[in-house]
Write a protein that holds these residues in place. Structure first.
Motif, PDB file in Angstrom:
ATOM      1  N   THR A  78       0.890  -1.152   0.000  1.00 31.18           N
ATOM      2  CA  THR A  78       0.000   0.000   0.000  1.00 31.18           C
ATOM      3  C   THR A  78       0.926   1.199   0.000  1.00 31.18           C
ATOM      4  O   THR A  78       1.768   1.354   0.890  1.00 31.18           O
ATOM      5  N   THR A  79       0.820   1.999  -1.044  1.00 33.60           N
ATOM      6  CA  THR A  79       1.772   3.075  -1.289  1.00 33.60           C
ATOM      7  C   THR A  79       1.019   4.328  -1.719  1.00 33.60           C
ATOM      8  O   THR A  79       0.225   4.276  -2.661  1.00 33.60           O
ATOM      9  N   ALA A  80       1.275   5.432  -1.032  1.00 35.48           N
ATOM     10  CA  ALA A  80       0.615   6.693  -1.364  1.00 35.48           C
ATOM     11  C   ALA A  80       1.151   7.256  -2.668  1.00 35.48           C
ATOM     12  O   ALA A  80       2.343   7.146  -2.963  1.00 35.48           O
ATOM     13  N   TYR A  81       0.262   7.860  -3.436  1.00 38.99           N
ATOM     14  CA  TYR A  81       0.706   8.647  -4.590  1.00 38.99           C
ATOM     15  C   TYR A  81       1.310   9.931  -4.016  1.00 38.99           C
ATOM     16  O   TYR A  81       0.590  10.841  -3.583  1.00 38.99           O
ATOM     17  N   HIS A  82       2.626   9.957  -3.974  1.00 37.52           N
ATOM     18  CA  HIS A  82       3.355  11.050  -3.329  1.00 37.52           C
ATOM     19  C   HIS A  82       4.742  11.132  -3.954  1.00 37.52           C
ATOM     20  O   HIS A  82       5.335  10.092  -4.282  1.00 37.52           O
ATOM     21  N   PRO A  83       5.293  12.343  -4.109  1.00 32.42           N
ATOM     22  CA  PRO A  83       6.634  12.481  -4.698  1.00 32.42           C
ATOM     23  C   PRO A  83       7.723  11.668  -3.980  1.00 32.42           C
ATOM     24  O   PRO A  83       8.666  11.204  -4.629  1.00 32.42           O
ATOM     25  N   ASP A  84       7.595  11.473  -2.673  1.00 35.68           N
ATOM     26  CA  ASP A  84       8.580  10.645  -1.956  1.00 35.68           C
ATOM     27  C   ASP A  84       8.608   9.212  -2.475  1.00 35.68           C
ATOM     28  O   ASP A  84       9.577   8.495  -2.284  1.00 35.68           O
ATOM     29  N   ASN A  85       7.516   8.788  -3.111  1.00 28.82           N
ATOM     30  CA  ASN A  85       7.419   7.437  -3.668  1.00 28.82           C
ATOM     31  C   ASN A  85       7.593   7.447  -5.188  1.00 28.82           C
ATOM     32  O   ASN A  85       7.249   6.471  -5.863  1.00 28.82           O
ATOM     33  N   GLY A  86       8.083   8.573  -5.723  1.00 27.73           N
ATOM     34  CA  GLY A  86       8.322   8.673  -7.159  1.00 27.73           C
ATOM     35  C   GLY A  86       7.061   8.844  -7.992  1.00 27.73           C
ATOM     36  O   GLY A  86       7.060   8.551  -9.185  1.00 27.73           O
ATOM     37  N   LYS A  87       6.005   9.330  -7.382  1.00 30.54           N
ATOM     38  CA  LYS A  87       4.713   9.477  -8.048  1.00 30.54           C
ATOM     39  C   LYS A  87       4.186  10.891  -7.870  1.00 30.54           C
ATOM     40  O   LYS A  87       4.600  11.607  -6.955  1.00 30.54           O
ATOM     41  N   ALA A  95      -0.195  16.262   4.236  1.00 25.66           N
ATOM     42  CA  ALA A  95      -0.311  14.862   4.668  1.00 25.66           C
ATOM     43  C   ALA A  95       0.965  14.122   4.288  1.00 25.66           C
ATOM     44  O   ALA A  95       1.546  14.359   3.234  1.00 25.66           O
ATOM     45  N   ALA A  96       1.400  13.245   5.151  1.00 27.93           N
ATOM     46  CA  ALA A  96       2.602  12.452   4.890  1.00 27.93           C
ATOM     47  C   ALA A  96       2.270  11.275   3.983  1.00 27.93           C
ATOM     48  O   ALA A  96       1.226  10.640   4.138  1.00 27.93           O
ATOM     49  N   GLY A  97       3.161  10.995   3.041  1.00 29.41           N
ATOM     50  CA  GLY A  97       3.015   9.802   2.209  1.00 29.41           C
ATOM     51  C   GLY A  97       3.403   8.564   3.005  1.00 29.41           C
ATOM     52  O   GLY A  97       3.976   8.652   4.083  1.00 29.41           O
ATOM     53  N   TRP A  98       3.091   7.413   2.473  1.00 32.31           N
ATOM     54  CA  TRP A  98       3.457   6.157   3.121  1.00 32.31           C
ATOM     55  C   TRP A  98       3.810   5.125   2.066  1.00 32.31           C
ATOM     56  O   TRP A  98       3.435   5.231   0.908  1.00 32.31           O
ATOM     57  N   ASN A  99       4.543   4.104   2.491  1.00 33.16           N
ATOM     58  CA  ASN A  99       4.858   2.947   1.658  1.00 33.16           C
ATOM     59  C   ASN A  99       5.095   1.778   2.598  1.00 33.16           C
ATOM     60  O   ASN A  99       6.022   1.799   3.411  1.00 33.16           O
ATOM     61  N   SER A 100       4.274   0.767   2.475  1.00 31.95           N
ATOM     62  CA  SER A 100       4.353  -0.385   3.373  1.00 31.95           C
ATOM     63  C   SER A 100       5.538  -1.289   3.092  1.00 31.95           C
ATOM     64  O   SER A 100       5.861  -2.133   3.917  1.00 31.95           O
ATOM     65  N   ASP A 101       6.173  -1.133   1.950  1.00 32.96           N
ATOM     66  CA  ASP A 101       7.094  -2.129   1.421  1.00 32.96           C
ATOM     67  C   ASP A 101       6.291  -3.398   1.155  1.00 32.96           C
ATOM     68  O   ASP A 101       5.085  -3.431   1.338  1.00 32.96           O
TER      69      ASP A 101
END
Length: 175
Positions: A78-87, A95-101
């Motif tokens: 489960t990964t947020a659409y967010h620049p920290d995740n390359g999106k 709001a903070a992005g997230w990435n569960s791995d």
């Protein structure tokens, strides 16, 4: 003396039951405000289709969502659409992005949502298959399209699978 102990126990039981009755009469949203909500990550046995269930959800600020991988044959994220995740950003400003791995079968990941707005998220290995979801925290404009549905940076299958804000605001989870 035994009568007094019995009466105390009976009063305690009756007062607890009254609390349960009061809770049962509250609106569902009021009861759910502090409760954790589960989103299952799953797919067909062959792996030909994958999904989040529900894929559209309305929650209150401060609620926690737990994603659980219920798929015995696949890993998911489960990964947020967010620049920290390359999106591109598809969550509220602030709001903070997230990435569960990668979550193996049976594993879970939680996020508590405090900032109101519309949150779009995806599964890294299955975004191209349309494994995306949307969470609305608080309220949103039912007529609004919060993010560009023609964003060339997202796969068409993903863009096609986001539930409409108006459908989520009806209150029942969108499957």
């Amino acid at each position: 003396m035994k009568t007094c102990v019995f009466d105390s126990r009976r009063r305690l039981l009756l007062s607890a039951g009254g609390g349960l009755l009061l809770t049962a009469t509250l609106p569902i949203g009021a009861r759910a405000a502090g409760q954790e909500v589960e989103i299952a990550m799953s797919g067909t046995a062959s792996g030909s289709e994958v999904w989040f269930r529900p894929r559209g959800l309305l929650i209150r600020p401060g609620q926690t969502v737990r994603w659980v991988n219920r798929d015995a044959g696949n890993v998911h994220t489960t990964t947020a659409y967010h620049p920290d995740n390359g999106k591109p950003r598809r969550i509220p400003e602030g709001a903070a992005g997230w990435n569960s791995d990668y979550l193996m079968p049976g594993k879970s990941f939680t996020v508590t949502f405090d900032v109101p707005g519309v949150y779009d998220y995806f599964c890294i290995p299955h975004e191209h298959a349309g494994m995306v979801g949307r969470i609305i925290v608080g309220t949103a404009d039912a007529a609004a399209t919060p993010y560009a549905d023609t964003d060339a940076r997202l796969p068409k299958a993903a863009l096609d699978r986001f539930p409409a804000v108006a459908d989520i605001l009806k209150g029942a989870p969108v499957q």
